[in-house]
Structures are given as structure tokens and as C-alpha cells.
Enzyme design. Structure first.
Site, PDB file in Angstrom:
ATOM      1  N   ARG A 104     -10.899 -17.337 -15.984  1.00  0.00           N
ATOM      2  CA  ARG A 104     -11.083 -17.069 -14.548  1.00  0.00           C
ATOM      3  C   ARG A 104      -9.753 -17.158 -13.804  1.00  0.00           C
ATOM      4  NH1 ARG A 104     -15.593 -20.411 -11.246  1.00  0.00           N
ATOM      5  NH2 ARG A 104     -14.045 -22.063 -11.371  1.00  0.00           N
TER       6      ARG A 104
ATOM      7  N   LYS B 209      -9.972 -17.153  -6.897  1.00  0.00           N
ATOM      8  CA  LYS B 209      -9.934 -18.567  -6.514  1.00  0.00           C
ATOM      9  C   LYS B 209      -8.518 -18.844  -6.014  1.00  0.00           C
ATOM     10  CE  LYS B 209     -11.786 -22.701  -8.420  1.00  0.00           C
ATOM     11  NZ  LYS B 209     -12.346 -23.228  -7.188  1.00  0.00           N
TER      12      LYS B 209
ATOM     13  N   GLU C   6     -23.104 -20.141  -0.041  1.00  0.00           N
ATOM     14  CA  GLU C   6     -22.815 -21.301  -0.889  1.00  0.00           C
ATOM     15  C   GLU C   6     -22.328 -22.450  -0.023  1.00  0.00           C
ATOM     16  OE1 GLU C   6     -19.586 -20.351  -3.604  1.00  0.00           O
ATOM     17  OE2 GLU C   6     -18.513 -19.247  -2.044  1.00  0.00           O
TER      18      GLU C   6
HETATM   19  N1  PMP Z   1     -17.960 -22.112  -4.779  1.00  0.00           N
HETATM   20  C1  PMP Z   1     -16.724 -22.397  -4.362  1.00  0.00           C
HETATM   21  C2  PMP Z   1     -16.245 -21.816  -3.083  1.00  0.00           C
HETATM   22  C3  PMP Z   1     -15.895 -23.221  -5.140  1.00  0.00           C
HETATM   23  O1  PMP Z   1     -14.657 -23.499  -4.731  1.00  0.00           O
HETATM   24  C4  PMP Z   1     -16.390 -23.768  -6.343  1.00  0.00           C
HETATM   25  C5  PMP Z   1     -15.613 -24.700  -7.208  1.00  0.00           C
HETATM   26  N2  PMP Z   1     -14.331 -24.778  -7.087  1.00  0.00           N
HETATM   27  C6  PMP Z   1     -17.697 -23.440  -6.731  1.00  0.00           C
HETATM   28  C7  PMP Z   1     -18.449 -22.614  -5.932  1.00  0.00           C
HETATM   29  C8  PMP Z   1     -18.267 -23.972  -8.021  1.00  0.00           C
HETATM   30  O2  PMP Z   1     -17.636 -23.359  -9.126  1.00  0.00           O
HETATM   31  P1  PMP Z   1     -17.472 -24.082 -10.525  1.00  0.00           P
HETATM   32  O3  PMP Z   1     -18.835 -24.426 -10.994  1.00  0.00           O
HETATM   33  O4  PMP Z   1     -16.816 -23.063 -11.382  1.00  0.00           O
HETATM   34  O5  PMP Z   1     -16.637 -25.296 -10.307  1.00  0.00           O
END
Ligand code: PMP
Length: 290
Positions: free
Chosen positions: A52, A151, A184
């Protein structure tokens, strides 16, 4: 002795790991990152996180001067140097040092650093009793302008939401899309259980496709809990039987109150508890050993 930080190919004392004020990661949030966990000497889903990271970097045309294998080794070396068996790892790649303009061509070399430390996101009480979240006025960034799969180091959208939640006396914010659908939380994905089915917003709701979210979908399949991606409204959330958040740092965190409405019976539900247990098992069985 303090923590050792991986900084551009070397392990240095945390106090020595400093980025330039001309680094575009700092000046513009021009860079990408990952948050990763290790459990009992296993780095959980390391390959997925590295994949990722490289996808985010590719989209912003940021060349990472390490191969994926070298990056994986760098993460493992950092963990070993700090003798941490249970850690939170922050992997950061910035555009590097440039001038005061935006032009990324002026940045010759990416800055890479890896911090291995501890993190406690929510207190233990949250995992036993569940937490309260609140809808905030700031919508999630429109994905047409900034794809949430990148990200990036610019988390102001999420930080504004976090501030609004805290101002309202709540630890976590529910972010909606610009059209008012559930997106989210500030660093976590969201799920509900409705009539026994696990439902979560689809990526086109403008969310990050979380790695923990993916694990939960997989675990639900194994537990024969039906799963569906569907656009959700706050009404759907208020009337759900169960609700929980997922993320690398949060793991699976039950939600029992949203905007003052009690969710289900007001305590972590059966499916949530089952998935929390199964997730715990997964973290102990899968990962890159070090
Ligand atoms: N949404 C956002 C905006 C995030 O920053 C993150 C984690 N950093 C997640 C969801 C969850 O992702 P993950 O399970 O890959 O940590």
C-alpha cells in the site's frame, strides 16, 4: 538508552533523527506513510502495508529509493534494534529536501524514516464496554479531489474532524461523505451489524480501504457471518444491532453510542466480540517473523 530510529539507511538515536525544515513532507505534507503493528515478534500484514505504501508513492510519483524487500528488511532491523516484540511501527517516506516552491522536481531524494514504538489509542475500557462517537460537521475529503487510498502526510481533514469531536466531548468522530453518507472515522473504518449481516461502506464512499477492514471481512466469511458493502446513512447506524471500528492502531473497537443514540443493547454485541476474538487469533498466527 533511547529508541533507535531508521533514518535514511542508518539506525540513529531518536534525538538525532531530524528532518530538514526544507523537507517537502513538512512544508507541504508531500509524502506517504503507513502504520503497522507487531504482535509477539510477528509483523502483522507487513507485505500488505508495504504494498500500500508503494502504491501511494506511485500515485504521487514519489520514487522510493529502496526495493520492497529492502523496506521489509529495514522495518525488521528497526524492530530488532529496539528489542520490541509488540510495537507500533510508523513508516514514513517524504518527497525530501527541496526549495520553498511546490515543484517536486527540486527534491532530489526521498527522506525515509521508520519509528518503532508503543501506541495506546483507546483505553482498555473501550474494548470492554464500547465507545461513543459523534458525527462532525467537516465532511471527508471528496475522493475526486484527493483519493483516500493515497495515505499521504496531509491528515488535516481528519485532524479537523478529531478537533470537532473533542470539542463536543467525544474521543472519536464519525465523518460523512460530502453527500451525507457514512464514510469512516478519523483513522478507522466503520462496520455495523444489521439483521445478522455485517455491513460497511464501499470504497467509493470516499474511505481508505483499511487492511484491518479487509481482515475483518475475511474473518466474517470464515465465521459464516454474511458481509455486504453498502452506502449507509446515520439512520442505518442508529438502528444497527451492533457497530464497531477497525484500524491498525484501534484493532476492533466496539461502538455503543452514536450522536446520543444507543446502539443495540448498548454494549459490545455478539458478532463484534466474536470478530475481536478471531482477530486476536489472526495476529498471533500471521505475519513476518523477526
Ligand atoms: N481510515 C483512515 C483514514 C486511516 O488513516 C486508517 C488507518 N491509518 C484506517 C482507515 C484504517 O486502516 P488500516 O486498517 O489499514 O490501519
Amino acid at each position: 538508552m533511547g529508541l533507535k530510529v531508521y533514518f535514511n539507511g542508518k539506525l540513529v538515536d531518536a534525538s538525532e533523527a531530524r528532518v530538514s525544515v526544507y523537507d517537502h513532507g513538512l512544508l507541504y505534507g508531500d509524502g506517504v506513510f503507513e502504520g503497522i503493528r507487531s504482535y509477539d515478534g510477528l509483523v502483522f500484514k507487513l507485505r500488505e502495508h508495504v504494498d500500500r505504501l508503494y502504491e501511494s508513492a506511485h500515485t504521487i510519483m514519489l520514487k522510493i529509493p529502496l526495493s520492497k524487500e529492502e523496506m521489509i528488511r529495514a522495518v525488521v532491523e528497526t524492530l530488532k534494534a529496539n528489542r520490541l516484540t509488540n510495537a507500533y511501527i510508523r513508516l514514513v517516506v517524504t518527497r525530501g529536501v527541496g526549495d520553498l516552491g511546490l515543484d517536486p522536481r527540486k527534491c532530489e531524494k526521498a527522506t525515509i524514516f521508520i519509528i518503532a514504538d508503543k501506541i495506546v489509542l483507546y483505553p482498555q475500557r473501550v474494548y470492554k464496554e464500547g465507545m461513543e462517537i459523534i458525527t462532525v460537521p467537516t465532511p471527508r475529503n471528496v475522493p475526486e479531489a484527493l483519493n483516500p487510498q493515497i495515505k499521504s502526510l496531509n491528515y488535516l481533514n481528519n485532524i479537523l474532524a478529531k478537533i470537532e469531536a473533542i470539542n463536543s466531548g467525544c474521543e472519536e468522530a464519525l465523518m460523512l461523505s460530502a453527500h451525507g453518507y457514512v464514510a469512516e472515522c478519523t483513522g478507522d473504518n466503520i462496520f455495523i451489524v444489521r439483521k445478522g449481516t455485517l455491513v460497511t461502506p464501499p470504497p467509493y464512499a470516499g474511505i481508505l480501504k483499511g487492511i484491518t477492514r479487509g481482515c475483518v471481512i475475511e474473518l466474517a466469511g470464515k465465521a459464516r457471518i454474511p458481509v455486504r458493502e453498502e452506502m449507509l446513512t446515520r439512520h442505518d447506524l442508529f438502528n444497527a444491532e451492533e457497530c464497531f471500528l477497525t484500524g491498525t492502531a484501534a484493532e476492533i473497537a466496539p461502538v455503543v453510542r452514536i450522536d446520543g443514540r444507543m446502539i443495540g443493547a448498548g454494549r459490545p454485541g455478539k458478532a463484534t466480540l466474536r470478530l475481536m476474538r478471531d482477530f486476536r487469533g489472526l495476529t498471533k498466527s500471521a505475519g513476518v517473523k523477526y
